[in-house]
Design a protein around this motif. Structure first.
Motif, PDB file in Angstrom:
ATOM      1  N   THR A  63       0.813  -1.219   0.000  1.00 47.16           N
ATOM      2  CA  THR A  63       0.000   0.000   0.000  1.00 47.16           C
ATOM      3  C   THR A  63       0.845   1.268   0.000  1.00 47.16           C
ATOM      4  OG1 THR A  63      -0.068   0.026   2.426  1.00 47.16           O
ATOM      5  CG2 THR A  63      -1.816  -1.190   1.287  1.00 47.16           C
ATOM      6  N   ASN A 100      -0.286   7.070   8.868  1.00 42.16           N
ATOM      7  CA  ASN A 100      -0.932   5.855   9.373  1.00 42.16           C
ATOM      8  C   ASN A 100      -0.580   4.693   8.451  1.00 42.16           C
ATOM      9  OD1 ASN A 100      -2.549   3.830  10.331  1.00 42.16           O
ATOM     10  ND2 ASN A 100      -4.432   5.035  10.376  1.00 42.16           N
ATOM     11  N   LYS A 102      -1.411   1.692   8.594  1.00 43.75           N
ATOM     12  CA  LYS A 102      -2.470   0.690   8.442  1.00 43.75           C
ATOM     13  C   LYS A 102      -3.548   1.087   7.439  1.00 43.75           C
ATOM     14  CE  LYS A 102      -1.825  -1.171  13.099  1.00 43.75           C
ATOM     15  NZ  LYS A 102      -2.465  -1.448  14.408  1.00 43.75           N
ATOM     16  N   GLN A 103      -3.483   2.286   6.889  1.00 47.09           N
ATOM     17  CA  GLN A 103      -4.508   2.687   5.932  1.00 47.09           C
ATOM     18  C   GLN A 103      -4.383   1.912   4.621  1.00 47.09           C
ATOM     19  OE1 GLN A 103      -4.195   7.011   5.625  1.00 47.09           O
ATOM     20  NE2 GLN A 103      -6.042   7.227   6.879  1.00 47.09           N
ATOM     21  N   SER A 104      -5.424   1.968   3.808  1.00 45.98           N
ATOM     22  CA  SER A 104      -5.441   1.228   2.540  1.00 45.98           C
ATOM     23  C   SER A 104      -4.605   1.955   1.489  1.00 45.98           C
ATOM     24  CB  SER A 104      -6.874   1.096   2.033  1.00 45.98           C
ATOM     25  OG  SER A 104      -7.375   2.370   1.654  1.00 45.98           O
ATOM     26  N   SER A 435       7.752  -7.890  10.179  1.00 51.42           N
ATOM     27  CA  SER A 435       7.267  -7.557   8.832  1.00 51.42           C
ATOM     28  C   SER A 435       7.403  -8.718   7.852  1.00 51.42           C
ATOM     29  CB  SER A 435       8.036  -6.352   8.286  1.00 51.42           C
ATOM     30  OG  SER A 435       9.420  -6.664   8.177  1.00 51.42           O
TER      31      SER A 435
END
Length: 566
Positions: A63, A100, A102-104, A435
């Motif tokens: 992403t 962030n 974790k966002q798409s 990761s």
């Protein structure tokens, strides 16, 4: 008719499944491609640097793109922004105050931000669609110049090791906002890859000569005369301290400028102390990475640890043995045993003649190789023998004067290390980060394998303790002798075998004379090969610019480990 309709429905459904399997996932299944990374650095009078990184990159997964920058000392990263070149024009991305992770992908598209970590920063941006694009990253590094006691310095890692897609081409240009760089005020070296660094038009310019792999990196060390910059990070050390750190594990050698008295003091008084301290330090560091030669005294492992021994260079070196040199030595022995190379002696000199060792290339021997690396190495041996197909001692020295052949040797060494690291990963010897990225720290399985290697070394080193019955029961003599050469303990094995009766030697299919000859010749020609390379590249250490060193460049500022799409 009904059966025909059912068949048609099944065919249609199967076609949809095939389309789903073969078309939809393609975007995510291909690897990222990093075509080129061009980095422009302008160093300001106050010791800060404005960095511009232009990335020709095609993502295929994840992403966002991120770049870890660590080991900063008193430096900070400021004014980070990203843009994309569209139809020849720069289109700026939105810079967010907080990023962030974790966002798409859609939420991160055309946005950029910084993540502060315990070791430094991660520079992040959302690339949007999975398409080839050109991104431009800009930021300022404060205290980029380090003010040392005797000179000033730039020592920075510009391209990280462990990128999940390394650039195929790298160009780095370092300039001054005021004045110019040249060999009257600076000395320059580069590390971590095959490339060339030089002074051009008042700038320091580095160009890679081949594509980088995940094990490569780009680090540049620059020594600068005092007074060129007004400020920076003050460090109470001489430049030689950092030069020694950078040159460790590299092809570079410091020029010998000491007087004879000082040399004698170093040789007889200081050197033993340094060597002892270095040994203790190395052993301590290796304990952190795994077991090393000298462990497990009196413990033995009696089976061949790995039949494909050519995959062990990195693992052997990390455990305190010879690395690539051991593999080269074993290949020479293998070829001599297979009569692909035939040991002979030749007379050299017109007036004062002396016998020298030589290897005759056997053109009638089968041309079968275990892998491409062996084939490349053998072709270098044949090439060094020139037209007469007889390789004499020291002929490698002339052969490796050629820059292209030096690069072939470097590529060969790098391929051996990469093969060994891949072997360790495939056999699950290394730990992984959260990761999912590999580290090069052994897990329990890796430590167990290294322990077997060391215990087998102990077994061969202490071969004189074996009885005739134990020796007669050994079934893997061919591999055992190769490992004796890998570990450089062939003399211990040979000494014990020489005490056996000819009948027993014949029964176990060991020709002691051939083994002795093979060991001598493999040692001599491997040393010739490695020394010839070292002597031909050692003149690159004067700092006036030339070819980079694949190794070295440790403990630099900036950079880090890993990065790429996630």
């Amino acid at each position: 008719m009904k059966n025909l309709k059912n068949l048609a429905k099944k065919v249609f459904a199967f076609s949809i499944v095939l389309l789903t399997l073969f078309v939809i996932p393609f975007n995510n299944s291909f690897a990222d491609t990093f075509y080129k990374n061009e980095i422009n650095v302008k160093i300001n009078k106050d010791g800060s640097a404005d960095v511009e990184s232009i990335m020709d990159f095609e993502p295929s997964k994840g992403t966002e793109y991120y770049i870890p920058i660590e080991n900063l000392g008193k430096s900070e990263i400021l004014n980070y922004d990203v843009s994309e070149i569209i139809e020849g024009k720069e289109v700026p991305y939105e810079t967010l105050k907080t990023w962030n992770v974790k966002q798409s992908r859609e939420q991160k598209a055309k946005k950029a931000g910084v993540v502060k970590t315990k070791n430094g920063y991660e520079l992040c941006f959302g690339f949007g669609e999975y398409q080839r694009k050109t991104f431009v990253l800009r930021y300022r590094v404060t205290n980029f110049v380090k003010l040392l006691k005797d000179s000033d310095m730039v020592y920075w890692q510009f391209v990280n090791k462990g990128l999940n897609s390394a650039p195929q081409e790298v160009k780095i240009t370092i300039s001054k906002a005021e004045g110019k760089f040249d060999n009257s005020n600076s000395k320059i070296w580069a590390f971590g890859n095959k490339g060339k660094i030089e002074f051009l038009d008042g700038k320091i310019v580095f160009n890679s000569l081949t594509g980088l792999s995940s094990s490569n990196y780009v680090t540049i060390l620059t020594q600068i005369n005092k007074g060129e910059f007004t400020s920076g990070e003050t460090i109470n050390k001489d430049f030689s301290y950092y030069q020694d750190l950078a040159f460790k594990g590299s092809d570079y050698k410091k020029p010998d400028t000491k007087n004879k008295l000082f040399k004698n003091i170093m040789i007889f008084v200081v050197t033993p102390i340094i060597v002892f301290g270095a040994i203790i330090t190395i052993l301590f560091l290796r304990k952190k990475k795994g077991y090393s030669k000298g462990d497990f005294k009196g413990e033995y492992y009696r089976d061949i640890p790995e039949k494909e021994w050519w995959k062990l260079s990195y693992i052997l070196e990390n455990a305190g043995f010879d690395g690539n040199e051991a593999i080269f030595r074993a290949y020479f022995l293998k070829w001599i045993q297979a009569k692909r190379l035939i040991p002979i002696t030749e007379e050299k000199g017109r007036i004062f003649k002396k016998e020298v060792l030589a290897l005759k290339i056997n053109e009638d021997a089968p041309k079968q190789f275990d892998n491409k690396i062996e084939e490349k190495f053998y072709s270098m041996v044949v090439g060094a023998s020139q037209g007469d197909r007889i390789l004499q001692e020291n002929e490698f020295s002339k052969y490796l004067e050629d820059e292209f052949k030096q690069h072939r040797f470097e590529e060969l060494s790098e391929e051996l290390d990469n093969l060994s690291i891949d072997y360790a990963r495939k056999n699950d010897f290394f730990e992984k980060k959260e990761s999912g990225e590999w580290t090069e720290k052994y897990n329990d399985r890796g430590n167990e394998f290294v322990a077997r290697l060391i215990k087998y070394y102990n077994y061969l080193k202490d071969f004189s303790l074996l009885s005739e019955r134990e020796i007669s029961e050994i079934k893997v003599w061919k591999e055992l002798l190769i490992y004796a050469t890998l570990y450089d303990v062939a003399d211990a094995v040979e000494e014990q075998l020489s005490k056996l009766s000819p009948e027993l030697l014949n029964n176990i299919d060991v020709d002691l004379n051939s083994f002795h000859t093979g060991v001598v010749y493999s040692d001599v020609f491997t040393n010739n090969f490695v020394d010839a390379y070292s002597s031909n590249v050692s003149n690159y250490s004067d700092g006036d610019g030339e070819y980079s060193s694949i190794g070295g460049g440790g403990d630099s500022f900036g950079g880090g480990d890993g990065g790429g799409t996630r």
